[in-house]
Each structure stands twice: as C-alpha cells, then as structure tokens.
Design an enzyme around this catalytic site. Structure first.
Site, short mmCIF file in Angstrom:
data_model
loop_
_atom_site.label_atom_id
_atom_site.label_comp_id
_atom_site.label_asym_id
_atom_site.label_seq_id
_atom_site.Cartn_x
_atom_site.Cartn_y
_atom_site.Cartn_z
N TYR A 215 0.80 -1.12 0.07
CA TYR A 215 -0.07 0.05 0.09
C TYR A 215 0.76 1.05 0.04
O TYR A 215 1.82 1.48 0.68
CB TYR A 215 -0.86 -0.03 1.30
CG TYR A 215 -1.86 1.23 1.29
CD1 TYR A 215 -2.81 1.49 0.88
CD2 TYR A 215 -0.97 2.60 2.08
CE1 TYR A 215 -3.52 2.75 1.00
CE2 TYR A 215 -1.70 3.79 2.13
CZ TYR A 215 -3.00 3.82 1.57
OH TYR A 215 -3.59 5.12 1.46
N GLU B 44 -3.66 7.55 -3.54
CA GLU B 44 -3.52 6.41 -3.14
C GLU B 44 -3.22 5.35 -4.29
O GLU B 44 -3.92 5.06 -5.29
CB GLU B 44 -4.67 5.91 -2.25
CG GLU B 44 -4.83 4.80 -1.20
CD GLU B 44 -5.96 4.51 -0.64
OE1 GLU B 44 -5.91 4.92 0.45
OE2 GLU B 44 -7.04 4.11 -1.31
#
Ligand code: GDP
Ligand code: MN
Length: 392
Positions: free
Chosen positions: A105, A193
C-alpha cells in the site's frame, strides 16, 4: 472531487509513475476489441475492472481476469450494469493482467494537523488501509514531506525499508513515493492512493524473468477549492456518478451539504448557516442540510435552493434565515413565494428576514401568509416545533 481509476492513472503517468497501458470500454463488444489488442501485444491474460468511484470493487466482483477475448467480453458484460455499493457500472478499464508477486500500500494525504503532505506505506497492501489502521496500526509507516523540499530520497528510502523492500525494488519505490508527492502537488490533490502497489513478475527485455513495482490501482481525490487553478481537471468530473443535488447546487452557485436531520435550512453566509444549525440543535432539532445561498442571491437562486431542500424526503420543516446586506430581503421573499407556488410537497416553513429591505419582505410574506419570526432564536425554536409536529 473523486476521479475514476483510469483518469487517476493518467495523472500518475504524467508524473512518470509505472502504470500499465489500459483502455476504457462502455460495452461488452468494446471490451472484447480492447482485450484483443492486449492479447495481440503479448498479454497472457487481461483484467477487466469496474470504473466506479468507490473502493472495494474487487470484493464486490468488479475486478475479473480473462484468458481470451471472448471471455473478456463475457466478463465485461457481467461487470457492466452491475451494482456496486449503489452505483451502476457504466464503464470498465481493460488492460494486460499483471502477475502479482506481492501487494503493498502507498498513499499520500494532506495532514491538516501538521499542514504537510504525509506519505503512508504498508506491506499489507490490497486490503483497505482503514482496515489495516484498525487491526494493525503498527503496519502503517509514515513520512512527512517538507513543503519546500518535498519528499526527500532518504525519507522515501526509509519508508521502503520499513515495509521490507530491498534493492532494486527499493530504488523503484523511492521514485514512486516521490512521484506520488509530485502528483499531489501538481494537481492540488487531497489524496493519492496506490493500492496495490504491486511487485509483478515479468519477462525482461533480455528474455529473463524480472520483478518490478507497478501501480495497479489508483485513487485520487482533488481539492474542489483548487479546481479553478486546473481548468483541465474539471473535465475529469464524472457526471454519471455525481449526486444530482450536488450538480444542481453547483449550477446554482450555492453551497449545499446534505445532513441527516429533518429541518431544512436556507441561510445566506457560511458563518450564519453554522450559527443557524447550532441553534436548531440547541432547541432539540437536527438540520437536514447546510445551505449557504451566498451574497446577493436573486429570487431564482432562492427558488432553486428551495427545490434542493424539498428534494430530501426527510425534511419536515424549513427554516429560512436571511441577514440582508447585499442580499435584499424582498428578493428572497419573492423567491420563497415563487417556490411555494410550485412546490409539490407542503412543508411548514418559518422565515426570518432582517436587514436590507426587511420591511418590504415582511409585507410580501404577510400577504402570502408565511409564518415569520423576529429573532433567530424564535425562528429556530419554531422550526423545531414545526418539524416535531409534522413528524407526528
Ligand atoms: P479495488 O478492490 O477497488 O481496490 O480494486 P483493485 O484495482 O485494487 O483490485 C482489487 C484486487 O484485484 C487487487 O488487490 C489485486 O489482488 C487484484 N488485481 C487487480 N489487478 C490485477 C491484475 O492485473 N492481475 C492480478 N492477478 N490481479 C489483479
Ligand atoms: Mn485497490
């Protein structure tokens, strides 16, 4: 403003980040045709992904792999039209499927407390970061970028090391993390993101197997207030998914935010709108919205704002609070009268108008038999009572 994955990937690509080629398709035949092109250029499998502005598409069945063009069409026809968290899928992204070795991530946000862009990284990629934050907050590593110097290489390297990356992937990670920071800055984004940032297995130019970091997913939220500085980005607004009340409010040039209560509020000025909401709460009610009609609102704006309030079926009473300055009280009163003549649903309303042309407003409202109040306290109290009365 949220933008679709495909558009977010364009913005990442513009900063030099590693993103694989994609096409967007709106019907199954177009999915097949796109898949054919990817197979022709060497893809083993293709991935078909729903383009909707919500996360968790994978879990919802909106991300699927296919091994032939026909299978891609079949998968596309299943995803297109699918409902994901209340949104109908109208388009899909098609691309060569990556062979994933591991998912990480990587995200960038504006941290309001420190007033800096903060990068967050985790070795627990693929799952939603909110989930990781709940279950294993220690697995999220952060680096705060200097507003002038940006995200320095040593900071990015520290993040990469913390999530377990080693060279040559670590070097790639440094460039990607700095690219995320650059994407935030270049577009005035609130959030960028990449989840997953994946290690993928590929065949290198030399025919040998190699591993590389690739941005497999992209989510970007742009700062609405900064859109004026980026005329090109306005085109990325997905009108398919915009809440019709938001679109209408934007057209009218008013600030409108939906809330959960039963008392619709129409106010001029953001501060006065906040005060009005506070008083509604003080008297035991719950506002249904925040609405600032702005300064100098004309009667058409007032009428449009009233339609927005009434479009919410939860609204049981309406409180109008106008402090006339540039805004003329009689103009607002005229708008209210027009709105009531047209409205399909009768909702009790209490109006308080003071300031410029308040006397004319009072006369108009009295003729039209509107319920009025002299003070804001009185208006709020009445509105709460009306909402409770109507609810019974
Ligand atoms: P999200 O569920 O909305 O976040 O959509 P993602 O784009 O992140 O996809 C969800 C999951 O599908 C990823 O975490 C991957 O595990 C998987 N996935 C996405 N793209 C590919 C791909 O190209 N190849 C493979 N094998 N899996 C993929
Ligand atoms: Mn994702």
């Amino acid at each position: 403003m949220k933008i679709q994955e495909a558009d977010a990937k364009s913005l990442l690509l513009a900063q030099g980040l590693p993103v694989s080629a994609w096409e967007v398709a709106r019907d199954p035949e177009a999915v097949k045709a796109a898949a054919q092109r990817f197979f022709a250029s060497g893809a083993g499998r293709v991935v078909v992904k729903a383009q909707v502005l919500v996360g968790g598409r994978g879990k919802a069945g909106g991300v699927k792999l296919a091994s032939t063009p026909d299978e891609a069409r079949e998968v596309g026809s299943r995803i297109l039209g699918m409902d994901i968290k209340g949104i109908t899928v109208r388009k899909v992204l098609v691309g060569a499927a990556a062979e994933i070795v591991k998912e990480y991530y990587l995200g960038a946000i504006v941290d309001r407390a420190s007033r800096r862009i903060v990068l967050m990284a985790s070795a627990e990629g693929g799952v939603e970061i909110e989930e990781v934050a709940r279950q294993n907050p220690g697995a999220i590593h952060r680096a705060s970028a200097d507003p002038e110097l940006g995200l320095l290489a040593f900071q990015a390297r520290g993040l990469g090391l913390a999530i377990g990356l080693r060279d040559p992937l670590l070097n790639q990670f440094v460039a990607i993390a700095q690219g995320l920071f650059a994407t935030m800055k270049a577009n005035d984004a609130d959030l960028v993101e990449v989840n997953p940032l994946a290690v993928v297995a590929e065949t290198g130019a030399d025919g040998k197997p190699q591993q590389r970091l690739v941005c497999l997913d992209a989510k970007i939220t742009l700062d609405d207030s900064a859109l004026g500085r980026h005329p090109g980005l306005e085109a990325l607004r997905d009108l398919d998914e915009e809440d019709p009340t938001d679109a209408q409010a934007r057209k009218l040039g008013i600030n409108f935010i939906h809330l959960d209560g039963t008392i619709g509020c129409m106010v001029n000025g953001a501060g006065l709108a906040m005060t009005t909401m506070d008083l509604v709460k003080h008297f035991g009610g719950e506002p249904a919205n925040f609405l600032d009609v702005g300064g100098g609102a004309r009667h058409e704006t007032v009428r449009g704002a009233m339609e927005l309030i009434l479009a919410d079926p939860k609204v049981r009473a309406i409180l109008v609070n106008i402090f006339g300055g540039i805004t003329r009280g009689d103009e607002v009163a005229a708008g209210l009268i027009e709105a009531r003549a047209e409205q399909s649903r009768r909702v009790p309303m209490v109006v308080r108008i003071v300031g410029t042309n308040a006397a004319e407003a009072a006369r108009l409202l009295e003729e039209a038999r509107f319920e009025t109040a002299a003070s804001l306290d009185e208006a709020a109290e009445k509105a709460v009572a009306l909402a409770k009365g109507a609810a019974r």
